[in-house]
Scaffold this motif. Structure first.
Motif, PDB file in Angstrom:
ATOM      1  N   ASN A   1       0.810  -1.210   0.000  1.00  0.00           N
ATOM      2  CA  ASN A   1       0.000   0.000   0.000  1.00  0.00           C
ATOM      3  C   ASN A   1       0.838   1.251   0.000  1.00  0.00           C
ATOM      4  N   SER A   2       2.063   1.158   0.547  1.00  0.00           N
ATOM      5  CA  SER A   2       2.897   2.352   0.643  1.00  0.00           C
ATOM      6  C   SER A   2       3.334   2.851  -0.717  1.00  0.00           C
ATOM      7  N   THR A   3       3.244   2.012  -1.751  1.00  0.00           N
ATOM      8  CA  THR A   3       3.672   2.447  -3.081  1.00  0.00           C
ATOM      9  C   THR A   3       2.563   3.117  -3.857  1.00  0.00           C
ATOM     10  N   LYS A   4       1.345   3.137  -3.283  1.00  0.00           N
ATOM     11  CA  LYS A   4       0.241   3.767  -3.987  1.00  0.00           C
ATOM     12  C   LYS A   4       0.205   5.246  -3.668  1.00  0.00           C
ATOM     13  N   ILE A   5      -0.450   5.991  -4.498  1.00  0.00           N
ATOM     14  CA  ILE A   5      -0.638   7.411  -4.247  1.00  0.00           C
ATOM     15  C   ILE A   5      -2.129   7.677  -4.154  1.00  0.00           C
ATOM     16  N   ALA A   6      -2.502   8.527  -3.225  1.00  0.00           N
ATOM     17  CA  ALA A   6      -3.927   8.763  -2.995  1.00  0.00           C
ATOM     18  C   ALA A   6      -4.595   9.409  -4.189  1.00  0.00           C
ATOM     19  N   GLY A   7      -3.894  10.282  -4.886  1.00  0.00           N
ATOM     20  CA  GLY A   7      -4.498  11.007  -6.001  1.00  0.00           C
ATOM     21  C   GLY A   7      -3.988  10.538  -7.328  1.00  0.00           C
ATOM     22  N   SER A   8      -4.553  11.095  -8.395  1.00  0.00           N
ATOM     23  CA  SER A   8      -4.105  10.748  -9.734  1.00  0.00           C
ATOM     24  C   SER A   8      -2.818  11.479 -10.045  1.00  0.00           C
ATOM     25  N   TYR A   9      -2.173  11.092 -11.154  1.00  0.00           N
ATOM     26  CA  TYR A   9      -0.922  11.743 -11.572  1.00  0.00           C
ATOM     27  C   TYR A   9      -1.256  13.144 -12.023  1.00  0.00           C
ATOM     28  N   GLY A  10      -0.813  14.128 -11.239  1.00  0.00           N
ATOM     29  CA  GLY A  10      -1.177  15.507 -11.538  1.00  0.00           C
ATOM     30  C   GLY A  10      -2.601  15.774 -11.089  1.00  0.00           C
ATOM     31  N   SER A  11      -3.161  16.830 -11.582  1.00  0.00           N
ATOM     32  CA  SER A  11      -4.494  17.233 -11.174  1.00  0.00           C
ATOM     33  C   SER A  11      -5.544  16.600 -12.069  1.00  0.00           C
ATOM     34  N   GLU A  12      -6.805  16.774 -11.621  1.00  0.00           N
ATOM     35  CA  GLU A  12      -7.903  16.248 -12.419  1.00  0.00           C
ATOM     36  C   GLU A  12      -7.946  16.870 -13.797  1.00  0.00           C
ATOM     37  N   SER A  13      -7.436  18.088 -13.916  1.00  0.00           N
ATOM     38  CA  SER A  13      -7.485  18.780 -15.205  1.00  0.00           C
ATOM     39  C   SER A  13      -6.619  18.130 -16.250  1.00  0.00           C
TER      40      SER A  13
ATOM     41  N   ALA B   1      13.241   1.965  -7.471  1.00  0.00           N
ATOM     42  CA  ALA B   1      13.324   2.986  -6.431  1.00  0.00           C
ATOM     43  C   ALA B   1      11.939   3.395  -5.971  1.00  0.00           C
ATOM     44  N   GLY B   2      11.860   3.880  -4.718  1.00  0.00           N
ATOM     45  CA  GLY B   2      10.577   4.259  -4.144  1.00  0.00           C
ATOM     46  C   GLY B   2       9.857   5.304  -4.963  1.00  0.00           C
ATOM     47  N   ASN B   3      10.579   6.338  -5.417  1.00  0.00           N
ATOM     48  CA  ASN B   3       9.950   7.376  -6.234  1.00  0.00           C
ATOM     49  C   ASN B   3       9.462   6.827  -7.566  1.00  0.00           C
ATOM     50  N   THR B   4      10.212   5.858  -8.109  1.00  0.00           N
ATOM     51  CA  THR B   4       9.792   5.234  -9.374  1.00  0.00           C
ATOM     52  C   THR B   4       8.515   4.446  -9.164  1.00  0.00           C
ATOM     53  N   ASN B   5       8.435   3.700  -8.047  1.00  0.00           N
ATOM     54  CA  ASN B   5       7.219   2.953  -7.740  1.00  0.00           C
ATOM     55  C   ASN B   5       6.014   3.872  -7.644  1.00  0.00           C
ATOM     56  N   LYS B   6       6.200   5.015  -6.998  1.00  0.00           N
ATOM     57  CA  LYS B   6       5.094   5.969  -6.848  1.00  0.00           C
ATOM     58  C   LYS B   6       4.678   6.524  -8.205  1.00  0.00           C
TER      59      LYS B   6
ATOM     60  N   ARG C   1       7.704   8.789 -20.560  1.00  0.00           N
ATOM     61  CA  ARG C   1       7.767   8.289 -19.192  1.00  0.00           C
ATOM     62  C   ARG C   1       6.465   7.590 -18.803  1.00  0.00           C
ATOM     63  N   ARG C   2       5.343   8.160 -19.247  1.00  0.00           N
ATOM     64  CA  ARG C   2       4.048   7.524 -18.982  1.00  0.00           C
ATOM     65  C   ARG C   2       3.978   6.139 -19.640  1.00  0.00           C
ATOM     66  N   LEU C   3       4.459   6.046 -20.869  1.00  0.00           N
ATOM     67  CA  LEU C   3       4.450   4.750 -21.563  1.00  0.00           C
ATOM     68  C   LEU C   3       5.310   3.732 -20.834  1.00  0.00           C
ATOM     69  N   SER C   4       6.462   4.163 -20.331  1.00  0.00           N
ATOM     70  CA  SER C   4       7.318   3.257 -19.563  1.00  0.00           C
ATOM     71  C   SER C   4       6.590   2.770 -18.323  1.00  0.00           C
ATOM     72  N   GLY C   5       5.868   3.668 -17.671  1.00  0.00           N
ATOM     73  CA  GLY C   5       5.102   3.280 -16.494  1.00  0.00           C
ATOM     74  C   GLY C   5       4.018   2.276 -16.827  1.00  0.00           C
ATOM     75  N   LEU C   6       3.333   2.475 -17.942  1.00  0.00           N
ATOM     76  CA  LEU C   6       2.292   1.526 -18.348  1.00  0.00           C
ATOM     77  C   LEU C   6       2.895   0.173 -18.688  1.00  0.00           C
ATOM     78  N   ALA C   7       4.022   0.183 -19.407  1.00  0.00           N
ATOM     79  CA  ALA C   7       4.666  -1.083 -19.769  1.00  0.00           C
ATOM     80  C   ALA C   7       5.068  -1.851 -18.526  1.00  0.00           C
ATOM     81  N   TRP C   8       5.599  -1.150 -17.527  1.00  0.00           N
ATOM     82  CA  TRP C   8       5.995  -1.810 -16.267  1.00  0.00           C
ATOM     83  C   TRP C   8       4.768  -2.386 -15.570  1.00  0.00           C
ATOM     84  N   ASN C   9       3.700  -1.618 -15.496  1.00  0.00           N
ATOM     85  CA  ASN C   9       2.489  -2.093 -14.826  1.00  0.00           C
ATOM     86  C   ASN C   9       1.884  -3.308 -15.526  1.00  0.00           C
ATOM     87  N   TYR C  10       1.915  -3.298 -16.857  1.00  0.00           N
ATOM     88  CA  TYR C  10       1.391  -4.457 -17.578  1.00  0.00           C
ATOM     89  C   TYR C  10       2.242  -5.699 -17.304  1.00  0.00           C
TER      90      TYR C  10
END
Length: 385
Positions: free
Chosen positions: A13-25, A80-85, A137-146
């Motif tokens: 749970n510590s690797t999750k973030i409460a909000g979305s990436y950036g703002s709702e906008s 790294a922790g920041n990468t996980n977040k 960077r977003r694509l790298s994050g998606l590839a890792w999550n998949y």
């Protein structure tokens, strides 16, 4: 008959973030957010994603439960922790975008990801367009999550690759580099600091970060000894000729030698010794918070954001680039300015700078050199022209 399998989550749970990436906008407003309990679904997806499978006949074994916890810890430590977040935030943003478009993030659909990438580059409504580097960077994050969910995202699929190529062709710009802190700058910056406990600590941070060419995360993750704390990023040893830092950095373990300076006023090792002595730091994190009254060092490790704030504050106070407006000066300098300063100012063979910064290639080191001597080697003349 195939054996049933039980999925055991490796995501903490510590690797999750409460909000979305950036703002709702940042999310396209072309469709209303009508999905109920969206945050709960995001967290459930995250929990069930990065997992390992156990055969049904061994599921629930006490000894295996212990190994599951151990494996979970190792899995989290793989990045790294920041990468996980950041990766968790990437997945949450994409999952919400999919729901807004009436689809699901699993399994991966290159066509939908191509549309997602296009929406990031040219969003509707008031959402800001993202830079090419951020989209990649977003694509790298998606590839890792998949991958953690047992799927493969083929970034070379034409629905993704051609869209990204078009975005690069239309929107790509040279990278914005932070200004290097030069020798006269760092001297002026540390001169603004008082000689109380907080000033001794901040002086050691600036000088050690500069002379070591350290990332801000590397500065604050240092411990006094090896394995002092679970979240250690390395440790230090002090010798007559300087300090040896052993760092667990992005590129793996490396040793950084920080020699003593020509005077105590600007010597990083002397500043470090002064901080350790008057702060009574003999175990755990090297750089910690200070009590409200400023008279004692606490146990809590400093955040790497403190380094960035410290650099900006001392740049303003010392008058570095005072010919520019304050807002522009603040934007020009960051934690990377220390690394760029060492790379730009150290008049030694480039390979030594490359080793100090922990770069895998000389080309990466050259990106940090803001005043590198160009055309030192003239291949035109060497070729006989």
């Amino acid at each position: 008959m195939m054996k049933q399998e039980r999925q055991v989550s490796l995501t903490n749970n510590s690797t999750k973030i409460a909000g979305s990436y950036g703002s709702e906008s940042e999310i396209s407003s072309s469709a209303p957010n009508t999905a109920p309990n969206s945050d709960e679904r995001d967290e459930r997806t995250s929990r069930d994603g990065a997992s390992i499978a156990l055969p049904a006949h061994v599921a629930g074994s006490g000894s295996l439960d212990r190994l599951i916890d151990t494996a979970r810890g190792y899995a989290e430590a793989s990045t790294a922790g920041n990468t996980n977040k950041a990766y968790a935030a990437d997945w949450k943003h994409f999952s919400r975008w999919c729901r807004l478009k009436g689809t699901e993030p699993l399994p991966p659909a290159p066509e939908m990801i191509g549309l997602y990438v296009a929406d990031l580059a040219a969003p509707t409504g008031k959402a800001p367009a993202l830079s090419v580097s951020t989209i990649e960077r977003r694509l790298s994050g998606l590839a890792w999550n998949y991958r953690q969910r047992g799927f493969t995202l083929d970034r070379k699929d034409r629905h993704i690759a051609t869209v990204l190529a078009g975005i690069k062709r239309k929107h790509a710009r040279p990278p914005v580099q932070k200004e290097a802190i030069l020798p006269e700058d760092i001297q002026a910056m540390v001169a603004t600091l008082p000689f109380d406990l907080r000033g001794l600590r901040d002086r050691a941070i600036l000088l050690l970060g500069y002379a070591g060419g350290l990332r801000r995360s590397e500065v604050v993750s240092l411990d006094i000894h090896k394995d002092d704390t679970p979240d250690t990023g390395g440790w230090l040893e002090i010798f007559d000729k300087g300090a040896l830092l052993t760092l667990n950095a992005k590129t793996g373990w490396r040793e950084v030698e920080v020699g003593r300076g020509s005077s105590d006023q600007t010597c990083p090792v002397h500043a470090l010794e002064q901080w350790l002595h008057f702060g009574s730091i003999d175990f755990g994190p090297v750089f910690v918070r200070i009590s409200r009254d400023g008279k004692s060092a606490l146990e809590a490790r400093l955040s790497d954001k403190h380094v960035a704030r410290l650099i900006k504050a001392t740049v303003l106070k010392s008058g570095v680039r005072s010919d520019l407006p304050e807002a522009k000066r603040l934007a020009m300098f960051s934690g990377h300015s220390l690394r760029a300063g060492l790379a730009s100012s150290a008049e030694v063979d480039e390979r030594y700078v490359q080793k100090q910064l922990g770069h895998a290639s000389a080309e990466m080191t050259r990106r940090y050199q803001r005043r590198r001597e160009r055309f030192r080697v003239n291949l035109t003349k060497a070729a006989g022209l």
